[in-house]
Design an enzyme around this catalytic site. Structure first.
Site, PDB file in Angstrom:
ATOM      1  N   ARG A 124      15.605  37.035  66.348  1.00 23.95           N
ATOM      2  CA  ARG A 124      15.939  35.773  65.658  1.00 23.95           C
ATOM      3  C   ARG A 124      17.212  35.871  64.805  1.00 23.95           C
ATOM      4  NH1 ARG A 124      10.498  36.212  65.097  1.00 23.95           N
ATOM      5  NH2 ARG A 124       9.323  34.861  66.484  1.00 23.95           N
ATOM      6  N   LYS A 146      30.186  28.928  67.309  1.00 26.59           N
ATOM      7  CA  LYS A 146      29.614  28.553  68.608  1.00 26.59           C
ATOM      8  C   LYS A 146      29.511  29.797  69.475  1.00 26.59           C
ATOM      9  CE  LYS A 146      31.145  23.780  69.300  1.00 26.59           C
ATOM     10  NZ  LYS A 146      31.948  22.927  70.185  1.00 26.59           N
ATOM     11  N   GLU A 188      46.008  26.232  72.546  1.00 22.53           N
ATOM     12  CA  GLU A 188      45.067  25.861  71.471  1.00 22.53           C
ATOM     13  C   GLU A 188      45.804  25.769  70.135  1.00 22.53           C
ATOM     14  OE1 GLU A 188      42.138  24.929  72.343  1.00 22.53           O
ATOM     15  OE2 GLU A 188      42.102  25.793  74.352  1.00 22.53           O
ATOM     16  N   LYS A 229      41.355  25.751  61.736  1.00 18.42           N
ATOM     17  CA  LYS A 229      40.076  25.598  62.432  1.00 18.42           C
ATOM     18  C   LYS A 229      38.912  25.802  61.457  1.00 18.42           C
ATOM     19  CE  LYS A 229      36.916  26.411  66.037  1.00 18.42           C
ATOM     20  NZ  LYS A 229      36.497  26.924  67.306  1.00 18.42           N
ATOM     21  N   GLU A 239      29.362  19.803  64.697  1.00 18.90           N
ATOM     22  CA  GLU A 239      30.091  18.865  65.555  1.00 18.90           C
ATOM     23  C   GLU A 239      29.415  17.507  65.644  1.00 18.90           C
ATOM     24  OE1 GLU A 239      32.181  20.671  68.993  1.00 18.90           O
ATOM     25  OE2 GLU A 239      31.706  18.820  70.048  1.00 18.90           O
ATOM     26  N   ARG A 243      34.613  17.472  63.763  1.00 16.95           N
ATOM     27  CA  ARG A 243      34.894  18.667  64.577  1.00 16.95           C
ATOM     28  C   ARG A 243      35.282  18.300  66.006  1.00 16.95           C
ATOM     29  NH1 ARG A 243      31.568  24.487  64.730  1.00 16.95           N
ATOM     30  NH2 ARG A 243      32.850  25.406  66.363  1.00 16.95           N
ATOM     31  N   ASN A 247      38.584  18.821  70.393  1.00 18.76           N
ATOM     32  CA  ASN A 247      38.585  18.602  71.848  1.00 18.76           C
ATOM     33  C   ASN A 247      39.847  17.883  72.316  1.00 18.76           C
ATOM     34  OD1 ASN A 247      36.041  19.730  72.239  1.00 18.76           O
ATOM     35  ND2 ASN A 247      35.065  17.848  71.547  1.00 18.76           N
ATOM     36  N   HIS A 250      41.331  18.243  75.717  1.00 22.02           N
ATOM     37  CA  HIS A 250      40.359  18.969  76.550  1.00 22.02           C
ATOM     38  C   HIS A 250      39.538  18.050  77.445  1.00 22.02           C
ATOM     39  CE1 HIS A 250      41.534  22.238  74.017  1.00 22.02           C
ATOM     40  NE2 HIS A 250      40.684  23.076  74.561  1.00 22.02           N
ATOM     41  N   HIS A 254      39.514  19.640  80.821  1.00 23.08           N
ATOM     42  CA  HIS A 254      38.315  20.208  81.460  1.00 23.08           C
ATOM     43  C   HIS A 254      38.087  19.609  82.833  1.00 23.08           C
ATOM     44  CE1 HIS A 254      36.297  21.603  77.464  1.00 23.08           C
ATOM     45  NE2 HIS A 254      36.973  22.581  78.039  1.00 23.08           N
ATOM     46  N   HIS A 266      43.011  28.205  82.016  1.00 23.37           N
ATOM     47  CA  HIS A 266      42.515  27.264  81.012  1.00 23.37           C
ATOM     48  C   HIS A 266      43.707  26.678  80.225  1.00 23.37           C
ATOM     49  CE1 HIS A 266      39.780  25.487  78.145  1.00 23.37           C
ATOM     50  NE2 HIS A 266      40.410  26.083  77.150  1.00 23.37           N
TER      51      HIS A 266
HETATM   52  N1  LIG Z   1      32.940  29.817  71.043  1.00 18.74           N
HETATM   53  C1  LIG Z   1      33.946  28.988  71.024  1.00 18.74           C
HETATM   54  O1  LIG Z   1      34.114  28.175  70.090  1.00 18.74           O
HETATM   55  C2  LIG Z   1      34.945  29.016  72.147  1.00 18.74           C
HETATM   56  C3  LIG Z   1      36.152  28.312  72.056  1.00 18.74           C
HETATM   57  C4  LIG Z   1      37.064  28.424  73.094  1.00 18.74           C
HETATM   58  C5  LIG Z   1      36.781  29.203  74.192  1.00 18.74           C
HETATM   59  N2  LIG Z   1      35.592  29.872  74.264  1.00 18.74           N
HETATM   60  C6  LIG Z   1      35.272  30.747  75.400  1.00 18.74           C
HETATM   61  O2  LIG Z   1      36.209  31.811  75.363  1.00 18.74           O
HETATM   62  C7  LIG Z   1      36.386  32.319  76.683  1.00 18.74           C
HETATM   63  C8  LIG Z   1      37.859  32.514  76.937  1.00 18.74           C
HETATM   64  O3  LIG Z   1      38.328  33.455  76.003  1.00 18.74           O
HETATM   65  P1  LIG Z   1      39.757  34.157  76.163  1.00 18.74           P
HETATM   66  O4  LIG Z   1      40.795  33.155  76.463  1.00 18.74           O
HETATM   67  O5  LIG Z   1      39.914  35.035  74.989  1.00 18.74           O
HETATM   68  O6  LIG Z   1      39.607  34.969  77.505  1.00 18.74           O
HETATM   69  P2  LIG Z   1      38.842  36.310  77.934  1.00 18.74           P
HETATM   70  O7  LIG Z   1      37.877  36.752  76.941  1.00 18.74           O
HETATM   71  O8  LIG Z   1      38.367  36.026  79.317  1.00 18.74           O
HETATM   72  O9  LIG Z   1      40.036  37.357  78.006  1.00 18.74           O
HETATM   73  C9  LIG Z   1      41.069  37.126  78.928  1.00 18.74           C
HETATM   74  C10 LIG Z   1      41.461  38.422  79.650  1.00 18.74           C
HETATM   75  O10 LIG Z   1      42.225  39.223  78.764  1.00 18.74           O
HETATM   76  C11 LIG Z   1      41.687  40.552  78.702  1.00 18.74           C
HETATM   77  N3  LIG Z   1      41.991  41.010  77.356  1.00 18.74           N
HETATM   78  C12 LIG Z   1      41.366  40.703  76.193  1.00 18.74           C
HETATM   79  N4  LIG Z   1      42.037  41.221  75.163  1.00 18.74           N
HETATM   80  C13 LIG Z   1      43.086  41.899  75.681  1.00 18.74           C
HETATM   81  C14 LIG Z   1      44.142  42.661  75.112  1.00 18.74           C
HETATM   82  N5  LIG Z   1      44.285  42.776  73.801  1.00 18.74           N
HETATM   83  N6  LIG Z   1      45.041  43.229  75.960  1.00 18.74           N
HETATM   84  C15 LIG Z   1      44.934  43.052  77.307  1.00 18.74           C
HETATM   85  N7  LIG Z   1      43.970  42.354  77.899  1.00 18.74           N
HETATM   86  C16 LIG Z   1      43.064  41.774  77.080  1.00 18.74           C
HETATM   87  C17 LIG Z   1      40.227  40.402  79.046  1.00 18.74           C
HETATM   88  O11 LIG Z   1      39.710  41.592  79.574  1.00 18.74           O
HETATM   89  C18 LIG Z   1      40.283  39.271  80.092  1.00 18.74           C
HETATM   90  O12 LIG Z   1      40.603  39.815  81.359  1.00 18.74           O
HETATM   91  C19 LIG Z   1      35.712  31.349  77.621  1.00 18.74           C
HETATM   92  O13 LIG Z   1      34.494  31.903  78.045  1.00 18.74           O
HETATM   93  C20 LIG Z   1      35.454  30.120  76.751  1.00 18.74           C
HETATM   94  O14 LIG Z   1      34.291  29.422  77.150  1.00 18.74           O
HETATM   95  C21 LIG Z   1      34.682  29.793  73.256  1.00 18.74           C
END
Ligand SMILES: NC(=O)c1ccc[n+]([C@@H]2O[C@H](COP(=O)([O-])OP(=O)(O)OC[C@H]3O[C@@H](n4cnc5c(N)ncnc54)[C@H](O)[C@@H]3O)[C@@H](O)[C@H]2O)c1
Length: 362
Positions: A124, A146, A188, A229, A239, A243, A247, A250, A254, A266
């Protein structure tokens, strides 16, 4: 190397925590009370980041005097799933992880969302520390609580709100980030600039493209954007109101990403969504031609340009209608009434929307 450091105080619900930003600041983990007071620390680390920064990570943890458990996650989006999470939860139990332990993610948004989801569920809720390593995760996913994994039926469907106890954004990690991933984060950052983060917008507008990879610039950019943020989240953690402005761009983005079956990044989808919405706002006389020019010129400078995609506008509209953030067949947009002035829950006449989408995608 000199250490640059900025600290942001974030607050969400009844919880507050620090976000540390700078070059070489990962070492500050050892000064953190949640980490030091935990009975065990569980690191969930991106396999790619571990491969590239293994010595730095191990060196930092070496004499921390903690019981550290390191789990390496193959961090492709398809592993951010429910079944993989269950595997980790079982592993936690076998290793004797308790509610006095702490989970620490080191990686991009995939690892952060995944580790966050596990820490929200396990017994939990176990405290969570994020060490984001992509630009997107530093300015976006590590802040706001999130956490989620994907189900076969949809992205980020199984999730929770679970705020971190500490975030360390060490821009040193960004030195190995591939350009495409950097651009994903910049999309972003620009979004924040357009919906009210004046400091970020000014920084981007005045930036010289040759300096954007410098640690000083990155520290400042991440700090402004993360602060923006966290302030939005502080006003509306769950949200239910403001908040949703996060989006911006997006809703169309999306739809485009999904209709292109995730063959475009993305960042490219969000950039395309931002351009479409900017043009729509211009058509609705909410922003001027000269403001559109300023935004497009920033986007061009950073390679956030529009892709020449051929997609049916009708399909985009249908997709947006079924987006989980829309209801009653209505499409709710976030618009801007001038740069930096967002308005949400906006609808638009279907013929105008169709015409604008035809201009962009046909
Ligand atoms: N929780 C939230 O509020 C929120 C908001 C936006 C996106 N997301 C989620 O985040 C994810 C996307 O995250 P992202 O854009 O960070 O992509 P990611 O986590 O997929 O990383 C992108 C790539 O970069 C590599 N990588 C990471 N750090 C690195 C570094 N320092 N050097 C070299 N390679 C590196 C990873 O191995 C991966 O191949 C999605 O799943 C999305 O749904 C969540």
């Amino acid at each position: 190397m000199a250490e640059l450091l900025k600290t942001i105080k974030a607050r969400a619900g009844n919880k507050s925590y620090d976000i540390l930003i700078g070059n070489n600041v990962f070492r500050k983990l050892k000064d953190n009370r949640i980490y030091m007071d935990s009975d065990k620390a569980v690191f969930i680390i991106s396999s790619r980041v571990y491969e590239l920064h293994k010595n730095f990570i191990r060196d930092t943890l070496k004499d921390s005097d903690r019981e550290n458990h390191i789990f390496i996650m193959n961090d492709s989006e398809k592993n951010k799933n429910y079944k993989y999470a269950e595997k980790f939860l079982n592993l936690f139990l076998k290793k004797g992880i308790t509610r006095k332990s702490v989970v620490i993610s080191i990686g991009g948004g995939v690892v952060g969302d995944f580790a966050g989801y596990i820490s929200a569920l396990y017994m939990r809720g176990v405290p969570l520390i994020h060490v984001p390593t992509t630009l997107l995760s530093m300015v976006d996913s590590s802040i706001g609580g999130k956490v989620a994994v994907n189900l076969d039926t949809g992205k980020n469907i199984a999730g929770a709100f679970h705020q971190p106890s500490f975030v360390i954004s060490d821009v040193r990690f960004l030195s190995t980030l591939p350009e495409e991933e950097f651009i994903n984060g910049l999309a972003e950052v620009l979004k924040h600039g357009l919906i009210g983060d004046y400091n970020t917008f000014t920084l981007l507008e005045n930036a010289d493209i040759n300096t954007i990879y410098e640690n000083e610039f990155l520290t400042e950019l991440v700090a402004y954007s993360a602060k923006f943020k966290s302030e939005i989240v502080e006003k509306d953690e769950k949200e239910s109101g403001i908040r949703v402005i996060l989006n911006f761009g997006h809703t169309i983005g999306h739809a485009v990403e999904s209709l292109m079956e995730y063959t475009i990044s993305h960042g490219a989808a969000v950039s395309t969504g931002i351009i479409a919405i900017i043009k729509l706002c211009n058509r609705l006389e909410m922003i001027t031609d000269s403001e559109v020019k300023r935004v497009l010129s920033i986007m061009k400078k950073f390679g956030l340009s529009n892709l020449d995609l051929k997609i049916s506008p009708e399909d985009i509209i249908d997709h947006m209608k079924y987006d989980k953030k829309n209801s009653d067949d209505k499409i709710n947009f976030v618009f801007i009434n001038g740069i930096g002035n967002p308005v949400y829950d906006q609808q638009v006449n279907r013929n105008i929307l169709l015409e604008e989408l035809e201009n962009m995608f046909c």
